[in-house]
Design an enzyme around this catalytic site. Structure first.
Site, PDB file in Angstrom:
ATOM      1  N   ASN A  95      37.980  25.392  13.726  1.00  0.00           N
ATOM      2  CA  ASN A  95      38.045  26.140  12.473  1.00  0.00           C
ATOM      3  C   ASN A  95      36.934  25.727  11.510  1.00  0.00           C
ATOM      4  O   ASN A  95      37.053  25.932  10.309  1.00  0.00           O
ATOM      5  CB  ASN A  95      39.411  25.962  11.812  1.00  0.00           C
ATOM      6  CG  ASN A  95      39.707  24.513  11.438  1.00  0.00           C
ATOM      7  OD1 ASN A  95      39.055  23.587  11.918  1.00  0.00           O
ATOM      8  ND2 ASN A  95      40.709  24.310  10.594  1.00  0.00           N
ATOM      9  N   ASP A 142      57.812  10.514   8.144  1.00  0.00           N
ATOM     10  CA  ASP A 142      56.771   9.641   7.607  1.00  0.00           C
ATOM     11  C   ASP A 142      56.761   9.718   6.088  1.00  0.00           C
ATOM     12  O   ASP A 142      57.812   9.929   5.480  1.00  0.00           O
ATOM     13  CB  ASP A 142      55.414  10.053   8.208  1.00  0.00           C
ATOM     14  CG  ASP A 142      54.504   8.865   8.460  1.00  0.00           C
ATOM     15  OD1 ASP A 142      54.030   8.264   7.477  1.00  0.00           O
ATOM     16  OD2 ASP A 142      54.254   8.536   9.627  1.00  0.00           O
ATOM     17  N   HIS A 197      49.669   7.998   4.879  1.00  0.00           N
ATOM     18  CA  HIS A 197      49.981   7.719   6.281  1.00  0.00           C
ATOM     19  C   HIS A 197      50.479   8.951   7.029  1.00  0.00           C
ATOM     20  O   HIS A 197      50.014   9.263   8.135  1.00  0.00           O
ATOM     21  CB  HIS A 197      51.038   6.613   6.307  1.00  0.00           C
ATOM     22  CG  HIS A 197      51.312   6.014   7.640  1.00  0.00           C
ATOM     23  ND1 HIS A 197      52.324   6.460   8.469  1.00  0.00           N
ATOM     24  CD2 HIS A 197      50.721   4.981   8.298  1.00  0.00           C
ATOM     25  CE1 HIS A 197      52.352   5.735   9.574  1.00  0.00           C
ATOM     26  NE2 HIS A 197      51.387   4.828   9.503  1.00  0.00           N
ATOM     27  N   ASP A 207      43.229  21.802   7.009  1.00  0.00           N
ATOM     28  CA  ASP A 207      43.272  21.484   8.432  1.00  0.00           C
ATOM     29  C   ASP A 207      44.667  21.174   8.956  1.00  0.00           C
ATOM     30  O   ASP A 207      44.897  21.207  10.157  1.00  0.00           O
ATOM     31  CB  ASP A 207      42.351  20.285   8.720  1.00  0.00           C
ATOM     32  CG  ASP A 207      41.511  20.469   9.974  1.00  0.00           C
ATOM     33  OD1 ASP A 207      41.612  21.538  10.603  1.00  0.00           O
ATOM     34  OD2 ASP A 207      40.753  19.547  10.328  1.00  0.00           O
ATOM     35  N   ASP A 263      56.750   1.710  26.675  1.00  0.00           N
ATOM     36  CA  ASP A 263      56.707   2.710  27.746  1.00  0.00           C
ATOM     37  C   ASP A 263      55.295   3.109  28.156  1.00  0.00           C
ATOM     38  O   ASP A 263      54.959   3.100  29.340  1.00  0.00           O
ATOM     39  CB  ASP A 263      57.500   3.945  27.322  1.00  0.00           C
ATOM     40  CG  ASP A 263      58.960   3.620  27.096  1.00  0.00           C
ATOM     41  OD1 ASP A 263      59.669   3.349  28.077  1.00  0.00           O
ATOM     42  OD2 ASP A 263      59.396   3.609  25.929  1.00  0.00           O
ATOM     43  N   ASN A 272      52.656  -3.404  15.301  1.00  0.00           N
ATOM     44  CA  ASN A 272      51.316  -3.996  15.186  1.00  0.00           C
ATOM     45  C   ASN A 272      51.342  -5.509  15.035  1.00  0.00           C
ATOM     46  O   ASN A 272      50.446  -6.098  14.435  1.00  0.00           O
ATOM     47  CB  ASN A 272      50.585  -3.394  13.982  1.00  0.00           C
ATOM     48  CG  ASN A 272      50.429  -1.895  14.100  1.00  0.00           C
ATOM     49  OD1 ASN A 272      50.337  -1.354  15.198  1.00  0.00           O
ATOM     50  ND2 ASN A 272      50.406  -1.214  12.966  1.00  0.00           N
ATOM     51  N   TYR A 311      64.612   1.542  21.613  1.00  0.00           N
ATOM     52  CA  TYR A 311      65.831   2.181  22.118  1.00  0.00           C
ATOM     53  C   TYR A 311      65.538   2.943  23.409  1.00  0.00           C
ATOM     54  O   TYR A 311      64.448   3.512  23.576  1.00  0.00           O
ATOM     55  CB  TYR A 311      66.410   3.130  21.074  1.00  0.00           C
ATOM     56  CG  TYR A 311      66.883   2.455  19.820  1.00  0.00           C
ATOM     57  CD1 TYR A 311      67.675   1.299  19.878  1.00  0.00           C
ATOM     58  CD2 TYR A 311      66.556   2.953  18.568  1.00  0.00           C
ATOM     59  CE1 TYR A 311      68.113   0.673  18.723  1.00  0.00           C
ATOM     60  CE2 TYR A 311      66.997   2.332  17.401  1.00  0.00           C
ATOM     61  CZ  TYR A 311      67.765   1.196  17.495  1.00  0.00           C
ATOM     62  OH  TYR A 311      68.197   0.565  16.351  1.00  0.00           O
ATOM     63  N   ASP A 358      64.614  13.333  -6.915  1.00  0.00           N
ATOM     64  CA  ASP A 358      65.139  14.667  -7.168  1.00  0.00           C
ATOM     65  C   ASP A 358      65.841  15.278  -5.957  1.00  0.00           C
ATOM     66  O   ASP A 358      66.371  16.375  -6.040  1.00  0.00           O
ATOM     67  CB  ASP A 358      64.027  15.606  -7.650  1.00  0.00           C
ATOM     68  CG  ASP A 358      62.884  15.737  -6.648  1.00  0.00           C
ATOM     69  OD1 ASP A 358      62.978  15.142  -5.562  1.00  0.00           O
ATOM     70  OD2 ASP A 358      61.906  16.431  -6.966  1.00  0.00           O
TER      71      ASP A 358
END
Length: 425
Positions: A214, A161, A200, A170, A330, A292, A304, A185
């Site tokens: 937590n 991502d 994202h 978290d 699926d 979407n 695939y 770099d």
């Protein structure tokens, strides 16, 4: 190189601010601690059950695990009256209410995470704006119930991502490895720490593995999973087939048991498919967003054969209006108004608000895909998790056959509890 079209958010992004938690829905009488409309009864001799229950206008119910008790449907409000009456019958060993059990979570926004536990609650964003009222009870993936079997045990999930926030209490501690295939770099250091300046990837990672209980934020579907942070999308949320292929191969070579790709392109690529097949042949479960566009057009890598393509549903188990769909997809998973982590620093998806609170909602098949990735990671820690094809089969065969199954997606909406335990209350 073919440009990738990231599986973009389909709903308007959030407004940051204080949060007002909505009250839970009507899973139970708010003045009581028991579930309305059902009680638990055990008979000394099950052969007497039908006759005894019939005296009270009741019918036999399903067995409760190996306890020997039955779950009996009763008129709401009559639970204790019937418990008292049945308890007086010598054929009854005991009768008792079905008590409400809540997750032992003090995570601030956990009550908003309907994808994990839907009790019909209304949904707000961090600013307290009402997003959706009165969800459908149990239109969720039963993650809380699944945690009674496993919470992930360090299973490695690669998030391909925009990166994962380096400083976020978290989710950052769950990152055990990273690779950066985007920044300039990387020619000198291909493992340069990939900060998420878009937002994202951090949101996706939190859906998979945010820490549970937590005292802050949210919980992931697989809260004890580990994250491999693989930056393959740049700081505007785009990338290329070759970069994605590199990321897939790196993840497979570095111990990932699951790869999540909340991204997609409209045109198939033989290189991209070869990378997918490489990872599959190394034993990895690969999950990707279906897209979407709100159409049936295939999106890759989701389409695939060796990838689990995921459509999005809402808090009523309805297909999200924006979700791509079709028999090539699926499974489905919650992808509307999904609460998760965001960077604490300013980031592209939050610039319209000027600042970030570190958490908020987002919508898209980008959010549904990591739900399934988290479920796959849980399955790896069970007897069913011996090889990737068995993990995938388990996810698909235990999915709940909600409306749209067989047409909008091949299997149902995923159920984490059934996937890890086989059966679920």
């Amino acid at each position: 190189m073919k440009k990738l079209m990231m599986a973009s958010f389909a709903a308007a992004m959030m407004a940051f601010g204080g949060i007002t938690l909505a009250a839970p829905g009507n899973a139970a009488d708010p003045q009581s601690s028991h579930v309305a409309g059902q009680i638990m009864v055990k008979f000394h001799d099950d052969r007497a059950a039908s006759a005894v229950l019939r005296q009270h206008g009741l019918s036999e119910g399903p067995g409760i695990g190996g306890t020997g008790a039955q779950l009996i449907k009763v008129p709401a409000g009559k639970e204790f009256q019937l418990i008292e009456a049945l308890s007086r019958n010598p054929a009854v060993e005991y009768a008792e209410p079905d008590e409400v059990v809540t997750a032992a979570s003090d995570d601030q926004y956990f009550p908003q995470q309907y994808a994990l536990q839907n009790v019909g609650q209304s949904l707000t964003n961090t600013a307290g704006t009402l997003l959706a009222a009165n969800g459908t009870e149990d239109a969720d993936v039963d993650a809380v119930e699944a945690w009674g079997v496993t919470t992930g045990g360090g299973t490695k999930v690669a998030i391909l991502d925009t990166g994962v926030a380096n400083v976020h209490d978290d989710i950052a501690p769950q990152v055990v490895g990273y690779a950066n295939f985007v920044s300039a770099d990387t020619k000198e250091d291909p493992k340069a720490n990939p900060e998420d300046k878009y937002g994202h990837g951090t949101h996706v990672a939190g859906i998979v593995a945010a820490k549970f209980n937590n005292k802050i934020g949210v919980a992931g579907v697989c809260p004890d999973c580990s994250i491999l942070d693989v930056k393959v999308l740049n700081d505007t949320g785009s990338g290329s087939s070759s970069v994605i292929a590199n990321g897939i191969s790196w993840a497979a070579d570095n111990g990932a048991k699951v790869i999540n790709m909340s991204l997609g392109q409209r045109v198939s690529s033989r290189t991209l498919e070869a990378a997918v097949n490489y990872a599959w042949n190394k034993g990895v479960v690969i999950v990707a967003a279906a897209g979407n566009a709100g159409t049936q057009a295939k999106i890759y890598p989701g389409a695939y054969p060796n990838v689990i393509a995921v459509a999005a549903t809402d808090n009523k188990d309805n297909k999200a209006s924006f979700s791509t769909y079709g028999k090539w997809v699926d499974v489905a998973a919650p992808g509307v108004n999904v609460y998760s982590t965001f960077p604490n620093h300013e980031f592209v998806l939050g610039t319209q608000n000027g600042r970030s609170m570190g958490y908020d909602v987002a919508s898209g098949t980008s959010m549904a895909s990591p739900v399934v990735a988290g479920v796959a990671a849980l399955v790896w820690r069970t007897p069913a998790g011996t090889e990737n094809k068995l993990v995938r089969a388990r996810i698909e065969s235990t999915a709940d056959p909600i409306l749209g199954t067989g047409t909008d997606w091949a299997h149902g909406r995923v159920n984490a509890c059934k996937a890890v335990a086989g059966t679920c209350p």
